[in-house]
Design a protein around this motif. Sequence first.
Motif, short mmCIF file in Angstrom:
data_model
loop_
_atom_site.label_atom_id
_atom_site.label_comp_id
_atom_site.label_asym_id
_atom_site.label_seq_id
_atom_site.Cartn_x
_atom_site.Cartn_y
_atom_site.Cartn_z
N ARG A 52 -3.19 -7.07 -1.33
CA ARG A 52 -1.74 -6.81 -1.45
C ARG A 52 -1.32 -6.76 -2.92
NH1 ARG A 52 1.40 -6.50 2.69
NH2 ARG A 52 3.24 -7.30 1.62
N ILE A 53 -1.86 -7.65 -3.72
CA ILE A 53 -1.54 -7.64 -5.15
C ILE A 53 -2.02 -6.35 -5.79
CG2 ILE A 53 -2.06 -8.73 -7.38
CD1 ILE A 53 -2.14 -11.43 -5.83
N ALA A 54 -3.26 -5.96 -5.49
CA ALA A 54 -3.84 -4.75 -6.09
C ALA A 54 -3.09 -3.50 -5.67
CB ALA A 54 -5.31 -4.63 -5.72
N THR A 55 -2.72 -3.40 -4.40
CA THR A 55 -2.11 -2.15 -3.92
C THR A 55 -0.60 -2.12 -4.11
OG1 THR A 55 -2.02 -3.04 -1.66
CG2 THR A 55 -3.94 -1.69 -2.26
N LEU A 56 0.08 -3.24 -3.95
CA LEU A 56 1.54 -3.24 -4.04
C LEU A 56 2.06 -3.53 -5.44
CD1 LEU A 56 2.43 -4.98 -0.66
CD2 LEU A 56 2.34 -2.54 -1.17
N ARG A 57 1.48 -4.51 -6.10
CA ARG A 57 1.98 -4.88 -7.44
C ARG A 57 1.35 -4.06 -8.55
NH1 ARG A 57 4.42 -10.67 -7.99
NH2 ARG A 57 5.21 -10.82 -5.88
N LEU A 58 0.03 -3.86 -8.45
CA LEU A 58 -0.66 -3.10 -9.50
C LEU A 58 -0.72 -1.60 -9.19
CD1 LEU A 58 -3.61 -5.59 -10.18
CD2 LEU A 58 -1.44 -5.38 -11.42
N VAL A 59 -0.30 -1.22 -7.99
CA VAL A 59 -0.25 0.17 -7.52
C VAL A 59 -1.60 0.88 -7.68
CG1 VAL A 59 1.15 2.26 -7.47
CG2 VAL A 59 2.15 0.15 -8.32
N LEU A 60 -2.66 0.19 -7.26
CA LEU A 60 -4.01 0.76 -7.27
C LEU A 60 -4.35 1.26 -5.86
CD1 LEU A 60 -5.75 -1.98 -9.43
CD2 LEU A 60 -5.17 0.34 -10.14
N PRO A 61 -5.29 2.18 -5.74
CA PRO A 61 -5.62 2.70 -4.41
C PRO A 61 -6.21 1.65 -3.46
CG PRO A 61 -6.65 4.04 -6.13
CD PRO A 61 -6.00 2.88 -6.80
N SER A 62 -6.96 0.68 -4.02
CA SER A 62 -7.57 -0.34 -3.17
C SER A 62 -7.94 -1.55 -4.01
CB SER A 62 -8.82 0.20 -2.48
OG SER A 62 -9.85 0.39 -3.42
N LEU A 63 -8.37 -2.59 -3.34
CA LEU A 63 -8.82 -3.79 -4.04
C LEU A 63 -10.04 -3.51 -4.91
CD1 LEU A 63 -8.71 -6.85 -4.56
CD2 LEU A 63 -10.01 -7.17 -2.45
#
Length: 187
Positions: free
Chosen positions: A132-143
């Motif tokens: 969730r941090i990677a995709t929602l906060r950092l706006v990355l495609p995946s962990l």
Amino acid sequence: MIPHLLAGLAVLGFHLSGDQADGLIALSRLLTFVGSLSLLSATLLLLPEGRFPRGGAAAVVMLLGLPWGLLQWSFGEAGAIALLPAANLAYLGFLVMLLVLYRQDRALFSALTVFGFWFLLVFVAVTITTTRIATLRLVLPSLSHADLLHGASESLLSVSNFLIAFGVYRRLQATRVRPSEPACWSK
């Protein structure tokens, strides 16, 4: 567990390539699927003979699962993405079969092994949070695109796997027959 280890190495190769070698991610997904399928099949072989032949069930899982996984993988990225839910389903089946084994004979598992399986829940909780941090906060495609977060969550899986394997090793050491002692699971 060897396919899972190789899958992890493929992910490391992906990161070493500067996240450019997408083929390594697809390979990682295939190896994760094969690893989970293998764990499920191996656990089916441990079940006591009963209503269904355990070897037959393990063979069916592998004979149906492997061609399907290879077919999905051959479709490229879209097919490889389908392997992850299937791998999760096979891994869930593995855990359920272990629970069945544990309920049938608790002496088969050491306390350390049982703790290792419970520690999987810590890994899952941390992985969900870091995803969730990677995709929602950092706006990355995946962990897998957030190296530090991905490594931290995967390290917990390594700890869990170590606890499980070391618990099994200790149980096997305790059951070795010594010339002056009878074999006993309760050591």
